[in-house]
Design a protein around this motif. Structure first.
Motif, PDB file in Angstrom:
ATOM      1  N   PHE A   1       0.813  -1.219   0.000  1.00 27.39           N
ATOM      2  CA  PHE A   1       0.000   0.000   0.000  1.00 27.39           C
ATOM      3  C   PHE A   1       0.850   1.274   0.000  1.00 27.39           C
ATOM      4  O   PHE A   1       0.344   2.349  -0.320  1.00 27.39           O
ATOM      5  N   LYS A   2       2.144   1.146   0.335  1.00 27.84           N
ATOM      6  CA  LYS A   2       3.031   2.303   0.261  1.00 27.84           C
ATOM      7  C   LYS A   2       3.632   2.468  -1.135  1.00 27.84           C
ATOM      8  O   LYS A   2       4.164   3.525  -1.464  1.00 27.84           O
ATOM      9  N   ALA A   3       3.539   1.414  -1.943  1.00 22.99           N
ATOM     10  CA  ALA A   3       4.138   1.438  -3.274  1.00 22.99           C
ATOM     11  C   ALA A   3       3.348   2.353  -4.206  1.00 22.99           C
ATOM     12  O   ALA A   3       2.141   2.571  -4.015  1.00 22.99           O
ATOM     13  N   PRO A   4       3.989   2.902  -5.249  1.00 26.78           N
ATOM     14  CA  PRO A   4       3.279   3.721  -6.239  1.00 26.78           C
ATOM     15  C   PRO A   4       2.183   2.922  -6.936  1.00 26.78           C
ATOM     16  O   PRO A   4       2.238   1.683  -6.996  1.00 26.78           O
ATOM     17  N   VAL A   5       1.204   3.637  -7.489  1.00 32.06           N
ATOM     18  CA  VAL A   5       0.053   2.986  -8.128  1.00 32.06           C
ATOM     19  C   VAL A   5       0.500   2.079  -9.266  1.00 32.06           C
ATOM     20  O   VAL A   5       0.021   0.947  -9.405  1.00 32.06           O
ATOM     21  N   LEU A   6       1.425   2.545 -10.092  1.00 30.54           N
ATOM     22  CA  LEU A   6       1.884   1.746 -11.229  1.00 30.54           C
ATOM     23  C   LEU A   6       2.548   0.454 -10.771  1.00 30.54           C
ATOM     24  O   LEU A   6       2.368  -0.599 -11.389  1.00 30.54           O
ATOM     25  N   LEU A   7       3.305   0.515  -9.709  1.00 32.45           N
ATOM     26  CA  LEU A   7       3.960  -0.688  -9.196  1.00 32.45           C
ATOM     27  C   LEU A   7       2.937  -1.676  -8.659  1.00 32.45           C
ATOM     28  O   LEU A   7       3.061  -2.893  -8.849  1.00 32.45           O
ATOM     29  N   ARG A   8       1.909  -1.157  -7.997  1.00 35.56           N
ATOM     30  CA  ARG A   8       0.854  -2.041  -7.490  1.00 35.56           C
ATOM     31  C   ARG A   8       0.088  -2.698  -8.631  1.00 35.56           C
ATOM     32  O   ARG A   8      -0.249  -3.892  -8.579  1.00 35.56           O
ATOM     33  N   LEU A   9      -0.216  -1.921  -9.663  1.00 36.44           N
ATOM     34  CA  LEU A   9      -0.910  -2.485 -10.825  1.00 36.44           C
ATOM     35  C   LEU A   9      -0.059  -3.557 -11.509  1.00 36.44           C
ATOM     36  O   LEU A   9      -0.570  -4.611 -11.909  1.00 36.44           O
ATOM     37  N   PHE A  10       1.235  -3.282 -11.627  1.00 38.40           N
ATOM     38  CA  PHE A  10       2.132  -4.264 -12.231  1.00 38.40           C
ATOM     39  C   PHE A  10       2.161  -5.548 -11.407  1.00 38.40           C
ATOM     40  O   PHE A  10       2.156  -6.659 -11.963  1.00 38.40           O
ATOM     41  N   PHE A  11       2.170  -5.413 -10.098  1.00 32.86           N
ATOM     42  CA  PHE A  11       2.159  -6.587  -9.222  1.00 32.86           C
ATOM     43  C   PHE A  11       0.876  -7.404  -9.414  1.00 32.86           C
ATOM     44  O   PHE A  11       0.918  -8.643  -9.470  1.00 32.86           O
ATOM     45  N   ILE A  12      -0.259  -6.723  -9.543  1.00 33.35           N
ATOM     46  CA  ILE A  12      -1.538  -7.421  -9.742  1.00 33.35           C
ATOM     47  C   ILE A  12      -1.537  -8.162 -11.081  1.00 33.35           C
ATOM     48  O   ILE A  12      -1.968  -9.318 -11.161  1.00 33.35           O
ATOM     49  N   VAL A  13      -1.053  -7.498 -12.141  1.00 30.99           N
ATOM     50  CA  VAL A  13      -1.009  -8.124 -13.465  1.00 30.99           C
ATOM     51  C   VAL A  13      -0.125  -9.366 -13.440  1.00 30.99           C
ATOM     52  O   VAL A  13      -0.494 -10.435 -13.958  1.00 30.99           O
ATOM     53  N   VAL A  14       1.044  -9.262 -12.826  1.00 31.56           N
ATOM     54  CA  VAL A  14       1.950 -10.413 -12.738  1.00 31.56           C
ATOM     55  C   VAL A  14       1.315 -11.536 -11.926  1.00 31.56           C
ATOM     56  O   VAL A  14       1.412 -12.719 -12.295  1.00 31.56           O
ATOM     57  N   LEU A  15       0.651 -11.183 -10.843  1.00 29.57           N
ATOM     58  CA  LEU A  15      -0.006 -12.189  -9.996  1.00 29.57           C
ATOM     59  C   LEU A  15      -1.106 -12.918 -10.757  1.00 29.57           C
ATOM     60  O   LEU A  15      -1.238 -14.154 -10.672  1.00 29.57           O
ATOM     61  N   ILE A  16      -1.911 -12.180 -11.523  1.00 26.66           N
ATOM     62  CA  ILE A  16      -2.973 -12.795 -12.324  1.00 26.66           C
ATOM     63  C   ILE A  16      -2.386 -13.763 -13.348  1.00 26.66           C
ATOM     64  O   ILE A  16      -2.863 -14.896 -13.504  1.00 26.66           O
ATOM     65  N   ILE A  17      -1.353 -13.330 -14.039  1.00 27.97           N
ATOM     66  CA  ILE A  17      -0.737 -14.171 -15.084  1.00 27.97           C
ATOM     67  C   ILE A  17      -0.142 -15.438 -14.479  1.00 27.97           C
ATOM     68  O   ILE A  17      -0.341 -16.548 -14.988  1.00 27.97           O
ATOM     69  N   LEU A  18       0.597 -15.287 -13.368  1.00 23.55           N
ATOM     70  CA  LEU A  18       1.195 -16.462 -12.734  1.00 23.55           C
ATOM     71  C   LEU A  18       0.144 -17.415 -12.186  1.00 23.55           C
ATOM     72  O   LEU A  18       0.283 -18.645 -12.274  1.00 23.55           O
ATOM     73  N   THR A  19      -0.929 -16.840 -11.620  1.00 18.26           N
ATOM     74  CA  THR A  19      -1.994 -17.673 -11.041  1.00 18.26           C
ATOM     75  C   THR A  19      -2.728 -18.469 -12.117  1.00 18.26           C
ATOM     76  O   THR A  19      -2.906 -19.694 -12.000  1.00 18.26           O
ATOM     77  N   PHE A  20      -3.158 -17.790 -13.193  1.00 17.84           N
ATOM     78  CA  PHE A  20      -3.885 -18.495 -14.253  1.00 17.84           C
ATOM     79  C   PHE A  20      -2.955 -19.458 -15.009  1.00 17.84           C
ATOM     80  O   PHE A  20      -3.390 -20.496 -15.496  1.00 17.84           O
ATOM     81  N   GLY A  21      -1.686 -19.104 -15.097  1.00 16.70           N
ATOM     82  CA  GLY A  21      -0.741 -20.032 -15.696  1.00 16.70           C
ATOM     83  C   GLY A  21      -0.634 -21.311 -14.899  1.00 16.70           C
ATOM     84  O   GLY A  21      -0.615 -22.424 -15.455  1.00 16.70           O
ATOM     85  N   PHE A  22      -0.607 -21.178 -13.566  1.00 19.39           N
ATOM     86  CA  PHE A  22      -0.530 -22.359 -12.704  1.00 19.39           C
ATOM     87  C   PHE A  22      -1.818 -23.181 -12.788  1.00 19.39           C
ATOM     88  O   PHE A  22      -1.781 -24.427 -12.827  1.00 19.39           O
TER      89      PHE A  22
END
Length: 340
Positions: free
Chosen positions: A10-31
């Motif tokens: 929550f302290k991270a910039p908005v763009l970094l948080r969005l990037f983290f969510i995108v990566v998490l979605i991709i890794l999760t659906f890939g698994f």
């Protein structure tokens, strides 16, 4: 551990948080697809590759889920993936545009190191920037001015504009004063000379308070304020009105002296005048000795500077001390590298 990660997120910039969510979605659906359809995705990386291509709506078709659960997961990935990926790149573009606008408006702090800071935008500072970029293109230059509404540099590499009052510590720190190589203060245009000098001295005081060791050169218009500028901490004082009047006076009786002075100071001409640190192996030698050594390399030493004094053509028995600087007329670039 979870609280620590959450706090960082929550302290991270908005763009970094969005990037983290995108990566998490991709890794999760890939698994998920890797476990649901091992025959289609024999390797986890293949499933991640498919998730990236699907979320980006490229769809090469090299991997296609064949089971109902796999296709259902694909639908969810398309719905969530497209939304977050699109939102991420939209914010990335908006952030880049906003940063560019802030740079143009002079509101971004500087990340320059070993740079020159110029205070005041006028014809003299404009000429200074042009000369520095031509002679020392590797040196970053930052301009501080509160009258400009936009940067005058137009995407020039190694330049930046900060809008603000140079007498404010906040402005000087935003300009990276503590990491700067030197500070040059020019007199304000369209301002009475006494007021312009007062502003220059106030800027000097603010700069020396923020960074006591910063090397400063200040343009002073009236002779009465020269001593005050010295007391304020100016390392170099440029009495522009006096220099101009002196050149005009002498050029009437001694034709060519103005052109000679310009030639001496223009580093693009040869030879040119430099102030350099005395080489270690010259310390302790007499002025006659170092002059003879310099002449062997077709250089000419005009004088010495040290202990707060400048000596032009000093007595030949004068000995060079460790903290002395030399005024040398040279055509060799090696001296420029050792310039003060």
């Amino acid at each position: 551990m979870l609280q620590y990660v959450t706090r960082i997120y929550f302290k991270a910039p908005v763009l970094l948080r969005l990037f983290f969510i995108v990566v998490l979605i991709i890794l999760t659906f890939g698994f998920i697809l890797y476990r649901l359809e091992p025959h289609t995705f024999p390797d986890y990386f293949d499933a991640v590759w498919w998730a990236v291509i699907t979320a980006a709506t490229i769809g090469y078709g090299d991997y296609v889920p064949s089971t109902l659960p796999g296709r259902a997961a694909t639908i969810l990935l398309v719905i969530f993936g497209i939304g977050f990926v699109t939102y991420f790149f939209t914010n990335l573009a908006a952030s880049s545009i906003a940063e560019r606008k802030s740079w143009r408006k002079g509101t971004l702090p500087s990340h320059f190191k070993n740079h020159y800071i110029v205070v005041g935008w006028n014809e003299r500072s404009k000429q200074f920037v042009q000369q520095m970029k031509r002679i020392y293109p590797e040196r970053p230059i930052l301009l501080i001015d509160y009258s400009l509404n936009e940067s005058p540099f137009f995407n020039e590499k190694g330049t930046q504009f900060i809008k603000g009052n140079p007498t404010f510590e906040e402005t000087l720190l935003k300009a990276g004063l503590k990491d700067a190589r030197a500070l040059v203060i020019t007199a304000e245009k369209e301002t009475p000379e006494q007021s312009a000098d007062a502003q220059t001295i106030l800027t000097l005081l603010a700069a020396k308070h923020s960074s006591a060791n910063i090397y400063t050169a200040a343009e002073i218009l009236t002779p009465e304020q020269i001593s005050n500028a010295k007391h304020a901490g100016a390392d170099e004082i440029i009495a522009s009105n006096f220099i101009s009047s002196l050149l005009m006076t002498e050029s009437l009786e001694k034709q060519g002296i103005a052109e000679t002075m310009i030639t001496l100071l223009d580093a693009e001409r040869s030879p040119y005048l430099l102030s350099v640190t005395c080489p270690d192996d010259w310390v302790g030698k007499t002025f006659e000795d170092i002059s003879r050594i310099a002449r062997q390399e077709e250089d000419l030493i005009l004088g010495l500077s040290g202990n707060g004094k400048t000596l032009l053509n000093p007595p030949r028995e004068t000995r060079v001390q460790e903290d002395y600087s030399l005024f040398i007329l040279t055509s060799q670039s090696k001296w420029r590298d050792s310039k003060n």
